[in-house]
Each structure stands twice: as structure tokens, then as C-alpha cells.
Design a protein around this motif. Structure first.
Motif, PDB file in Angstrom:
ATOM      1  N   THR A  28      34.869  31.662  55.136  1.00  0.00           N
ATOM      2  CA  THR A  28      35.400  32.299  53.949  1.00  0.00           C
ATOM      3  C   THR A  28      34.913  31.575  52.722  1.00  0.00           C
ATOM      4  OG1 THR A  28      37.365  30.944  54.206  1.00  0.00           O
ATOM      5  CG2 THR A  28      37.443  33.145  55.102  1.00  0.00           C
ATOM      6  N   SER A  29      35.108  32.217  51.565  1.00  0.00           N
ATOM      7  CA  SER A  29      34.464  31.666  50.389  1.00  0.00           C
ATOM      8  C   SER A  29      35.195  32.020  49.117  1.00  0.00           C
ATOM      9  CB  SER A  29      33.031  32.186  50.292  1.00  0.00           C
ATOM     10  OG  SER A  29      33.047  33.568  50.025  1.00  0.00           O
ATOM     11  N   VAL A  30      34.849  31.287  48.082  1.00  0.00           N
ATOM     12  CA  VAL A  30      35.262  31.615  46.731  1.00  0.00           C
ATOM     13  C   VAL A  30      34.012  31.603  45.885  1.00  0.00           C
ATOM     14  CG1 VAL A  30      36.651  30.937  44.758  1.00  0.00           C
ATOM     15  CG2 VAL A  30      37.524  30.571  47.059  1.00  0.00           C
ATOM     16  N   THR A 327      38.299  42.065  42.104  1.00  0.00           N
ATOM     17  CA  THR A 327      39.357  42.631  42.929  1.00  0.00           C
ATOM     18  C   THR A 327      40.671  41.985  42.520  1.00  0.00           C
ATOM     19  OG1 THR A 327      37.795  42.837  44.763  1.00  0.00           O
ATOM     20  CG2 THR A 327      40.139  43.053  45.283  1.00  0.00           C
ATOM     21  N   PHE A 328      41.676  42.788  42.236  1.00  0.00           N
ATOM     22  CA  PHE A 328      42.944  42.271  41.726  1.00  0.00           C
ATOM     23  C   PHE A 328      42.718  41.377  40.504  1.00  0.00           C
ATOM     24  CE2 PHE A 328      43.762  42.933  46.305  1.00  0.00           C
ATOM     25  CZ  PHE A 328      44.790  43.851  46.222  1.00  0.00           C
ATOM     26  N   GLY A 329      41.713  41.743  39.715  1.00  0.00           N
ATOM     27  CA  GLY A 329      41.432  40.997  38.506  1.00  0.00           C
ATOM     28  C   GLY A 329      40.731  39.683  38.719  1.00  0.00           C
ATOM     29  N   LYS A 330      40.296  39.405  39.952  1.00  0.00           N
ATOM     30  CA  LYS A 330      39.656  38.138  40.253  1.00  0.00           C
ATOM     31  C   LYS A 330      38.202  38.350  40.667  1.00  0.00           C
ATOM     32  CE  LYS A 330      43.937  35.884  41.797  1.00  0.00           C
ATOM     33  NZ  LYS A 330      43.957  34.901  40.694  1.00  0.00           N
ATOM     34  N   ALA A 374      37.102  38.768  48.361  1.00  0.00           N
ATOM     35  CA  ALA A 374      37.400  39.917  47.530  1.00  0.00           C
ATOM     36  C   ALA A 374      38.665  39.572  46.762  1.00  0.00           C
ATOM     37  CB  ALA A 374      37.591  41.173  48.377  1.00  0.00           C
ATOM     38  N   GLY A 375      38.481  38.970  45.585  1.00  0.00           N
ATOM     39  CA  GLY A 375      39.620  38.455  44.845  1.00  0.00           C
ATOM     40  C   GLY A 375      40.304  37.356  45.619  1.00  0.00           C
ATOM     41  N   PRO A 376      41.599  37.461  45.862  1.00  0.00           N
ATOM     42  CA  PRO A 376      42.324  36.411  46.597  1.00  0.00           C
ATOM     43  C   PRO A 376      42.134  36.481  48.107  1.00  0.00           C
ATOM     44  CG  PRO A 376      43.829  38.163  45.988  1.00  0.00           C
ATOM     45  CD  PRO A 376      42.508  38.519  45.361  1.00  0.00           C
ATOM     46  N   ALA A 411      42.325  35.375  55.055  1.00  0.00           N
ATOM     47  CA  ALA A 411      43.419  34.626  54.443  1.00  0.00           C
ATOM     48  C   ALA A 411      43.621  35.104  53.017  1.00  0.00           C
ATOM     49  CB  ALA A 411      43.124  33.125  54.459  1.00  0.00           C
ATOM     50  N   TRP A 412      44.831  34.940  52.522  1.00  0.00           N
ATOM     51  CA  TRP A 412      45.153  35.273  51.137  1.00  0.00           C
ATOM     52  C   TRP A 412      45.383  33.970  50.385  1.00  0.00           C
ATOM     53  CZ3 TRP A 412      46.018  40.349  49.081  1.00  0.00           C
ATOM     54  CH2 TRP A 412      46.422  40.356  47.740  1.00  0.00           C
TER      55      TRP A 412
END
Length: 568
Positions: A28-30, A327-330, A374-376, A411-412
Motif C-alpha cells: 500500500t502507499s501514500v 478521493t474524499f478530498g485527498k 485512493a485518498g485514505p 486499510a483505511w
């Protein structure tokens, strides 16, 4: 032939495999912005006094140039949900010219994570120190040593000294007949990166490992290695067809595979080392990597490591960076990877009803991985099909291979909560064989010979990603910029009840349990970066086994390990 697992079994072919522990991304990534040019500090005007020395914290770190956050540590490659929670300033990023592929502290680049330090130390770029005003650390003079007036020819020195100690109850699920063991392991490596202008560079790295302990067992040349050339290669790089292209020839580390395939085997002492050719091209949103490599065979004697021609990894890896969106403003960043991995293993037995069937194998493993955020929502989904053949020893019958592996986590990220926790789930479904079939039938057991990250599934490294179904919660937490916590509880089953369980490296246990349920592995890992150069980590796990596995002779037990590292 009955097969009993040795203390640390041999890798298929020439190289040896031991219990490995390395943190590598689960996928996963940011998304992060591409690094920009370093910003120099403006000197005081003529006639004015220099600014006073900056205040420092308890450990002597400058508060003006704060400590690089823990998320820049290469070991956090095993906790991708925590990557880049605290973005580094440009002068603290030592990444190459990879643009969007520098996301996830460079995890998308194919060279391992690259933040302040890197998994592969040659992937670091310290050229910003050509301007001495960018120096922020007392060891920076070792990172950029100019060898000509223009500074285009320069040398970067690096090093790592790590003590790894662990205590384990009933190691290898009791297969080594030890009630417990304590192992103490020290690894030392020193590297030199010589840049001859912008197109040519030479990299060399010496590494040694020492080991001792109580009630110890199974030390081999991957634990004890006096000193040898762990890496030695030449790289040529330039611009062509709108891309940055390069070729590397020699001995090198290789990390451009999914984390559930291999983690570079940083633990116990000597990481995997490969010999051969690697070529890469990186465009704005697409990259491709071609490679043909043979695994290094390690010897205890100094400078006696050799090329293991009988164990090969070859193939291609591509990655496409989907245009960024919100996504969701992120901010969101997703990568779509496609790849082909080929294995040639001169020794790779498969499971029989009792013991094993000796032989060699050729495996073809195409796959696809979609990962990012995708956002959070942080996620990875990876699928592989594996074909090829198994050739029984002594001119025995050949068998076709048809196997698969599916791996996923989601994950969120609760970015506004204390510690920015992520809460999610991880699941894997990896095929097994059927020992009841004839000696000429298709074999359905997926082969994972190069040891995935210990932090992907099993900290104690008793279970490999073969013939397994697992699912469990996954929680990561970053209480401060320099600490991280990983908690997970995978529950395991056998994919095929007509196949055994596997030790890392594709080694078959002698156990033949009944029932599909295997056990549960509650585990935790805490890491603290005390200073820019000192990190400490503590990991623990309990391996709870099913009744069927215990009745077959396996034994449950606790595992505890500590690591102290000095890095420059």
C-alpha cells in the motif's frame, strides 16, 4: 525418502537459505510529490555576525534541521501504510530522477525505498551536497567527496553496523529439536559509490557477518561470512527516447519484485546478492526493467563467494503510474504493475506422501499488481500464475506445473487521529500440490524460493508463502514522527490438505498434519529512530498451532527479537 528440515535449509540450487527478517512493503502507499532541487541556506550579509548555533534536542539533533522521520528508514519498507506520513524536506530526500516513481519513499522506483537512506545504498543521490550550505550532518563530508574542481567526479561513502539478537522457543516448529535458542548476530557493511560525471559510476560494497549464541544451531555462510564483495557493478545512464535509461553489469542487490516474492533477504546477516545484467528505462508515467541474474553462493572464507549459475532469476517488470486524482478530498496515486519472473533451480524438491521427490524446476510466473492509495484507502492486489516444469532427479519423469498466488490488503488511514493509524485486513490464497497424484501428473504447488519479508506474514519465519490461505487484521500506528508500531493477527490454513507446510525458501517440512487449519500468529513490531544514525526495534510473536499440526509433531512457541543499527 523421509525428509527432515535442517536447522537452516539450503536454497534450491547452490545458495543457502536461512531464516530471514527484513521489512519490505506489503504494497500500500501514500502518494508524495516528486523531490525538487535542494534549497541552500543563504549566508549572512557581509559585516553581520553569523547566526547562533541552532538549538538541539536531547540526542544532539539540530532543531533547525530536524531528524529525518522514521518513515524514511529503509526497514519501514515492511510497513507501507506508514510511509511518508511525515514528508521530508527536499534536502533530506536522496532520491534519483524518477519523478512520480519516487512515491512511497521510492518504493515504486524498483530500487527499493529511498528516503534519507535507502535499502540499496547505491540508490541514494547526495549530489545536493555539492553546495556545502546544504550540509546538515557532521558525517555529510563522507557523502560527497569531490575529486575534481567542478565536482562532477565525486565519491559517496556509506556504512551500516547492525546487531540482531533473537530468542525463540521451539525454532522451526520444533524440527531442529531445540527447546529454545538465543542467537546473536552482527553485520557490517561498507560501500563506496564513485560517480564519473553524470553517465558512469562504479559501486562496491564489502560485507561481513558474525554470529554466536546459546543453544545455537545451523550457522552457515549467510550467518558467518568473514568479508566479501557483496556488490560490485558498473552502471551507465543517459537520456534516450524521452526516458532515463541505464544498464547495470556485475554483482548487485535486486528488489524489483513484489514484496511477497522476495525481500532481498536482509536478515540474518548477508542479504541476497545477484550477478548479471539489468537494464531499465523510466519515462514520465511508465517504466520497464529487464534482468537476467544468478544468485551468489556464499562461503565462510574471505573473498570466496562465487556466482551460483544453477540458481537464476530472469524476466521483466513494468509499472504505469495512473494520473493523480483526488478521493474524499485527498491526493491519490495508483500504480499498475505487470511482470514476468522466470526461475531456474537446479535443486527444488516437491512434496511426496512421505518425504520429498528430488529434482530441478523451471518456473514461469507472469503476474499483475495494482497498488497505491485512493485518498485514505491504502491497498494492494497482486495475482500470479505459475507454469513451467518439474524434472525428477536421475532422469525421472517430467511434470507440468500449474499454480497460482493471490495477495491483497486494504486499510483505511485515519489521518486526523492520534498516531495517524491505519486499520485494515490482509489476505492471501496460494495454491498447494496434491501428493496423491501420479508421478507424471500436473503439480499445483506454487513455488516461492527467495523468501518474502518476515513482516509480510510471519515474524519468526516458520511459514513460507506456499500452500497457504491466511487472513487477519492489520493495524499500523505512528505515535511520533520517529516511532512506528505494527500489529497483526494472521490466521492460517493449508490451501491443499494433500500437501505439507513449507519453511521459507520452498523447503518442505516433514510434518504431514490432518485438517486444513494451521494456526494463528499474533505479532507486533515497534521501531524507534533515536538519532539520525541510530535506530532500535523490538519485535515479538507467538506461534499457536492447530491440533492436527501438533499431533504431527510440530511445536508452538514464542519469538522475540531486538535490533540496534548504526548507519551513515
Amino acid at each position: 525418502m523421509a525428509f527432515v528440515l535442517p536447522a537452516h535449509a539450503a536454497v534450491p540450487g547452490d545458495a543457502e537459505i536461512v531464516t530471514t527478517h527484513v521489512q519490505l512493503a506489503q504494497g500500500t502507499s501514500v502518494g508524495v510529490p516528486s523531490p525538487t532541487a535542494a534549497t541552500a541556506t543563504t549566508p549572512p550579509p557581509t559585516g553581520q555576525a553569523a547566526a547562533p548555533a541552532p538549538a538541539r534536542d536531547l540526542f544532539g539533533n539540530s532543531l533547525l534541521h530536524p531528524l529525518p522521520p522514521l518513515t524514511s528508514r529503509p526497514e519501514l519498507y515492511g510497513q507501507p501504510q506508514s510511509l511518508m506520513l511525515h514528508p521530508l524536506s527536499p534536502t533530506l530526500l536522496h532520491q534519483g530522477p524518477w519523478g512520480v516513481f519516487n512515491a512511497n519513499t521510492g518504493a515504486a522506483s524498483g530500487f527499493g525505498t529511498v528516503g534519507y537512506y535507502a535499502v540499496a545504498r547505491w540508490a541514494e543521490d547526495w549530489s545536493s551536497l555539492r553546495d556545502k550550505r546544504n550540509s546538515q550532518d557532521f558525517l555529510d563530508p563522507l557523502k560527497y567527496i569531490a575529486l575534481n574542481d567542478s565536482g562532477s567526479i565525486y565519491l559517496t561513502l556509506s556504512g551500516n553496523f547492525r546487531h540482531h539478537g533473537f530468542w525463540e522457543q521451539h525454532p522451526a516448529l520444533g524440527a531442529v529439536d531445540k527447546s529454545h535458542t538465543y542467537l546473536s548476530n552482527l553485520r557490517t557493511n561498507l560501500g563506496a559509490d564513485l560517480h564519473l560525471g553524470e553517465h558512469v559510476r562504479f559501486y562496491g560494497e564489502l560485507m561481513s557477518g558474525q554470529a554466536t549464541g546459546g543453544n545455537k544451531f545451523g550457522y552457515n555462510a549467510r550467518w558467518r561470512n568473514r568479508v566479501d564483495a557483496q556488490q560490485a557493478f558498473v552502471e551507465v545512464r543517459g537520456r534516450m527516447l524521452g526516458a532515463t535509461m541505464g544498464a547495470m553489469v556485475g554483482r548487485m542487490t535486486f528488489l524489483d519484485v513484489p514484496p511477497n516474492v522476495s525481500a532481498g533477504s536482509v536478515y540474518p546477516s548477508i542479504p541476497y546478492s545477484w550477478n548479471g545484467l539489468r537494464g531499465y528505462s523510466v519515462w514520465k508515467r511508465f517504466r520497464v526493467d529487464l534482468f537476467d541474474l544468478s544468485l551468489t553462493n556464499f562461503e565462510y572464507r574471505a573473498f570466496h563467494d562465487q556466482v551460483g549459475w544453477k540458481t537464476r532469476l530472469f524476466g521483466a517488470y513494468t509499472s504505469y503510474a495512473v494520473p493523480e486524482f483526488r478521493t474524499f478530498g485527498k491526493k491519490s496515486q495508483i500504480f499498475v504493475d505487470t511482470y514476468y519472473l522466470g526461475y531456474l533451480l537446479a535443486s527444488s524438491p516437491i512434496t511426496a506422501t512421505r518425504g520429498v521427490i528430488a529434482g530441478s524446476t523451471h518456473r514461469d510466473t507472469p503476474g499483475m499488481r495494482v497498488w497505491g492509495n485512493a485518498g485514505p484507502i491504502e491497498f494492494t492486489a497482486n495475482g500470479m500464475w505459475q507454469g513451467g516444469t518439474f524434472q525428477a532427479a536421475k532422469d525421472g519423469p517430467a511434470r507440468a506445473v500449474s499454480a497460482y498466488s493471490f495477495n491483497a490488503s486494504v486499510a483505511w488511514r485515519f489521518a486526523k487521529w492520534w498516531g495517524r493509524p491505519s486499520i485494515g485486513i490482509q489476505a492471501d490464497d496460494i495454491s498447494g500440490g496434491d501428493t496423491r497424484k501420479s508421478a507424471t501428473s500436473s503439480w499445483g504447488g506454487f513455488l516461492s524460493p527467495f523468501v518474502p519479508s518476515a513482516y509480510y506474514l510471519d515474524l519468526a519465519q516458520n511459514f513460507n508463502l506456499q500452500n497457504v490461505i491466511d487472513v487477519g487484521p492489520l493495524v499500523t500506528l505512528s505515535p511520533t514522527p520517529n516511532t512506528s508500531l505494527l500489529l497483526k493477527v494472521p490466521v492460517l490454513w493449508r490451501n491443499s490438505v494433500h500437501d505439507t507446510i513449507y519453511f521459507p525458501g520452498g523447503v518442505n517440512y516433514a510434518y504431514r498434519p490432518k485438517g486444513g487449519y494451521t494456526g494463528v500468529l499474533p505479532q507486533g513490531s515497534f521501531t524507534w529512530r533515536a538519532t539520525r544514525h541510530v535506530t532500535v526495534s523490538i519485535d515479538g510473536q507467538y506461534t499457536a498451532l492447530s491440533r492436527g499440526l501438533r499431533d504431527a509433531g510440530a511445536q508452538p512457541g514464542a519469538y522475540f527479537q531486538t535490533n540496534v543499527e548504526l548507519t551513515f
